[in-house]
Design an enzyme around this catalytic site. Structure first.
Site, PDB file in Angstrom:
ATOM      1  N   ASP A 244     -39.718  -3.064  -7.487  1.00 45.86           N
ATOM      2  CA  ASP A 244     -40.345  -3.184  -8.799  1.00 45.86           C
ATOM      3  C   ASP A 244     -41.308  -2.023  -9.064  1.00 45.86           C
ATOM      4  O   ASP A 244     -42.158  -1.703  -8.225  1.00 45.86           O
ATOM      5  CB  ASP A 244     -41.104  -4.513  -8.874  1.00 45.86           C
ATOM      6  CG  ASP A 244     -41.726  -4.754 -10.230  1.00 45.86           C
ATOM      7  OD1 ASP A 244     -40.980  -4.866 -11.211  1.00 45.86           O
ATOM      8  OD2 ASP A 244     -42.970  -4.819 -10.308  1.00 45.86           O
ATOM      9  N   GLU A 281     -36.980   0.572  -9.714  1.00 45.94           N
ATOM     10  CA  GLU A 281     -37.351   0.579 -11.123  1.00 45.94           C
ATOM     11  C   GLU A 281     -38.403   1.667 -11.265  1.00 45.94           C
ATOM     12  O   GLU A 281     -39.453   1.617 -10.616  1.00 45.94           O
ATOM     13  CB  GLU A 281     -37.937  -0.752 -11.566  1.00 45.94           C
ATOM     14  CG  GLU A 281     -38.358  -0.737 -13.033  1.00 45.94           C
ATOM     15  CD  GLU A 281     -39.295  -1.864 -13.423  1.00 45.94           C
ATOM     16  OE1 GLU A 281     -39.410  -2.128 -14.629  1.00 45.94           O
ATOM     17  OE2 GLU A 281     -39.922  -2.479 -12.543  1.00 45.94           O
TER      18      GLU A 281
END
Length: 586
Positions: A244, A281
Site C-alpha cells: 500500500d 501502489e
C-alpha cells in the site's frame, strides 16, 4: 517455547500467561531484546508487561482472539494440514481480482468467500488480490487501519480461516496476493510505541508520525516489517504482496526498505521454488519502482498504474475535478499515451500538483506486465462521496468498452469485485471503531471533506452505521439476471480471449500502435495481429484501421459487444454507438 520481544527502552519486562507472570531476561546477543521460556500450546493466551504497566499484546502476535487490545494467542503454524503442493503462478499472463473479505459475501468470512471462488475460476481469473486482513477495531472495516501486522482479523476467521481460503484457492488453480500496509498503522489498538521507536517525528505523513525506517532504532523496525512480509508468504503460502502507498514510506537511507524487502522476497521465492511478486501502489510515476535492483531500481515486480485509470475514467464519465483535470482536456489522447508509454505523467506538468511530475518508462526494456491496469479499484470507488461504481452512471455499452480497454490492453489487468457483472451495490467507506471519540472524528472528518466539494453532510454515508457496510456487500443474485448476466458473459469472453491469444499478453509496449479521434470519441490500437476498437460516442463511428502491417480491409471479428461487420475493402470499421470489437487479421 521461547517468548521474545524487542523493548529497548524498558527497565523490566514480564511475560504474562494463564500461569501467572514471570520475569524476562535481556538477550546478551541482541540489544533491546528480552526472552523467557514457558510451556505453551496452540491457543494459549499471553502478553507482555513493561515496567509494571498493563498487559500488552505481542507486537509479533500471530493471533488476537479478542481484537487488537486483547491478549495475544500462540499459533502453531505447523498444525494446519495443507492439501497438497502448489507450484505458484507468475504475473505474466495474469488477471487479478481485488476482493474484500468483509463484503465479498454478506457473512464476511474467509470460508464464505471460499465458497464463491468457483465464480472466479469460471470467469478466468488467475490471482485473487485480498485487501488487508490484519486485525482492526470492531468487526467491519476496509482493513487499512490495521494493527498487529503479523496477525489475521479474527472476525474473518483468524489464521486458520486464511489458510483454508488460500488452500481452497490453490486447489482451484488460483494464486492469492495479500495487500499489506507498511506506511502507517491504525490509531486504535496500536501499542507499538510502548515497546520502542517504531515511529519517528523526523518525518510526518497524512497519518501523523512516520513509521521509523531511517531514524535511530530503525534497523529493528525494518526487521519487524520484513519479518511480517516473509511470514505471510511462508506461513500462509501466499503468492505475493500488494504494498500500500509505497510513496508514503519516508526513507532516507542509502539502501531503502523497499530494496531490502524485494531482495528478501526474491530469496524466499528461490527457496520455495515459486514466484512471489511484490506489487506496489505508487503515486510517483517512477519506473525505478519496478526496475530490477541490478539495474539501479527498487526491484518490485509490478505497480498499479493510476494514470491509465484516470485517463479511462475521464473518457468514460467526463469528470474533471481534482486529479482528473490533467486527463480531462484530451482523455482519448491520454489513454493512447498510457497504453503505449505506461505513464501519462512522465515528466509532464501536473496541474493539481502544481509541478512537473513523473519520469519516462523505457518501453524497449520494461515489460508491460509490470504495470497493473484497471477501470475500478477499492480506492477509486470507496473514496468517492457515495461509493458509487461505474455501473451506477454508465450504460452497459460504456461499461463493456471499459472492460475491453482493460482486458485487451498491454497491462496486467485487474478487476474490482462485482465489476464483472456491473454490480449495482455501492462500495462505501465504513468503519467499526470502538472508541466513540475516534468514531465521531472519522464521521465528521469525512463529511467535512466532501462538504468542501459541495456535498450536503446528510448525504454522506455514516461510516459507523452498520447499514453502510451492509449496502456495500455484493448481491449474488445479480449475476444470474439481466443486464448483469450479459456483462458477466462479456468479461468472461474477453478474459478467455486474453488467455488464448498470445498477442494480448505480449510484454512489448513499444509494439503497441494507437489511433484515436477526440471529437468523435473513438480509440483503436493494434496488438500484434489483433486490433481493438472502442467507440465511446452515442453515435456510430467510422474508424479507419490503418494501424500497422495491414492497411487494407478484411479481418475477422473475435469478440464484439454488439454485432458488427469486419472492415470492408476501404479498411473502415463501422462501429455502433457505445460499443467495442476485437478483430484478428486474416
Amino acid at each position: 517455547m521461547q517468548f521474545e520481544v524487542w523493548a529497548p527502552q524498558a527497565a523490566s519486562v514480564l511475560l504474562a500467561t494463564a500461569d501467572g507472570r514471570r520475569p524476562m531476561e535481556r538477550d546478551p546477543l541482541r540489544a533491546g531484546w528480552w526472552t523467557a521460556e514457558a510451556e505453551a500450546v496452540d491457543g494459549d493466551r499471553y502478553g507482555f508487561v513493561l515496567d509494571d504497566g498493563p498487559v500488552l499484546p505481542d507486537p509479533r502476535s500471530r493471533r488476537q482472539p479478542d481484537g487488537p487490545d486483547g491478549e495475544s494467542a500462540v499459533v502453531d503454524q505447523e498444525a494446519y494440514d495443507w492439501r497438497g503442493e502448489w507450484t505458484g503462478r507468475g504475473l505474466p499472463g495474469a488477471v487479478l481480482y481485488e476482493l474484500h473479505i468483509g463484503t465479498f459475501t454478506e457473512a464476511g468470512t474467509f470460508d464464505a468467500a471460499a465458497e464463491r471462488l468457483g465464480h472466479l475460476v469460471d470467469l478466468g481469473i488467475t490471482h485473487v488480490s485480498l485487501m488487508p486482513v490484519c486485525p482492526f477495531p470492531g468487526t467491519h472495516g476496509w482493513g487499512y487501519e490495521g494493527v498487529s501486522l503479523w496477525a489475521v482479523h479474527e472476525p474473518y476467521g483468524g489464521p486458520e480461516g486464511l489458510k483454508r481460503f488460500v488452500d481452497a484457492a490453490h486447489g482451484l488453480g488460483l494464486a492469492v496476493v495479500l495487500d499489506v500496509v507498511h506506511n502507517h498503522l491504525g490509531p486504535s489498538g496500536n501499542h507499538l510505541p510502548a515497546f520502542g521507536p517504531y515511529f519517528t517525528d523526523t518525518h510526518h505523513t497524512p497519518w501523523g508520525s512516520a513509521v521509523n525506517l531511517d531514524a535511530p532504532g530503525s534497523d529493528e523496525v525494518r526487521a519487524y516489517l520484513l519479518g511480517s512480509a516473509l511470514a505471510w508468504l511462508r506461513d500462509y503460502r501466499l503468492d505475493g504482496l500488494r504494498l500500500d502507498a509505497v510513496h508514503a514510506l519516508a526513507d532516507g537511507r542509502a539502501l531503502t526498505f523497499l530494496e531490502e524487502l524485494s531482495a528478501a522476497v526474491d530469496a524466499l521465492a528461490a527457496e520455495v521454488g515459486r514466484p512471489l511478486p511484490l506489487i506496489a501502489e505508487s503515486d510517483l510515476c517512477d519506473p525505478r519502482t519496478t526496475t530490477p535492483r541490478p539495474e539501479g531500481g527498487l526491484g518490485l515486480h509490478a505497480q498499479w498504474n493510476d494514470d491509465f485509470h484516470h485517463a479511462l475514467h475521464t473518457a468514460l464519465t467526463g469528470e474533471s475535478q481534482g486529479y482528473y483535470a490533467d486527463f480531462a482536456a484530451a482523455p482519448l489522447a491520454a489513454i493512447a499515451k498510457t497504453v503505449s508509454a505506461a505513464f501519462f505523467h512522465n515528466g509532464t506538468y501536473s496541474t493539481f500538483r502544481g509541478r512537473t511530475h513523473g519520469r519516462p518508462v523505457d518501453i524497449t526494456r520494461a515489460p508491460a506486465h509490470r504495470f497493473v491496469g484497471y477501470s475500478q479499484t477499492h480506492d477509486q470507488i470507496g473514496n468517492r462521496a457515495l461509493g458509487d461504481r461505474l455501473a451506477s452512471s454508465l450504460s452497459p455499452g460504456l461499461q463493456a468498452c471499459a472492460a475491453a480497454l482493460v482486458l485487451t490492453g498491454p497491462f496486467t489487468p485487474m478487476l474490482f469485485m462485482g465489476e464483472e457483472w456491473g454490480a449495482r451495490t455501492p462500495w462505501q467507506f465504513f468503519t467499526d471503531h470502538t472508541d466513540p471519540a475516534l468514531a465521531r472524528a472519522v464521521r465528521e472528518g469525512r463529511r467535512r471533506e466532501f462538504a468542501e466539494h459541495g456535498w450536503a453532510a446528510e448525504d454522506i454515508p455514516d461510516p459507523q452505521d452498520p447499514g453502510t457496510r451492509a449496502r456495500s456487500c455484493l448481491d449474488w443474485s445479480e449475476p444470474e439476471r439481466e443486464p448483469h448476466a450479459r456483462m458477466r458473459a462479456w468479461y468472461r469472453e474477453l478474459i478467455a480471449l486474453r488467455h488464448a491469444m498470445p498477442d494480448l499478453s505480449d510484454p512489448d509496449l513499444a509494439a503497441v500502435r494507437t489511433a484515436y479521434d477526440e471529437e468523435a470519441r473513438w480509440i483503436a490500437y493494434r496488438r500484434g495481429d489483433l486490433r481493438v476498437a472502442v467507440n465511446l460516442s452515442d453515435a456510430p463511428a467510422a474508424i479507419p484501421l490503418g494501424l500497422g502491417r495491414h492497411r487494407s480491409g478484411g479481418g475477422r471479428v473475435l469478440a464484439a459487444w454488439t454485432p458488427v461487420e469486419a472492415p470492408g475493402a476501404d479498411g473502415v470499421l463501422r462501429l455502433p454507438p457505445e460499443s467495442c470489437v476485437v478483430l484478428a487479421d486474416e
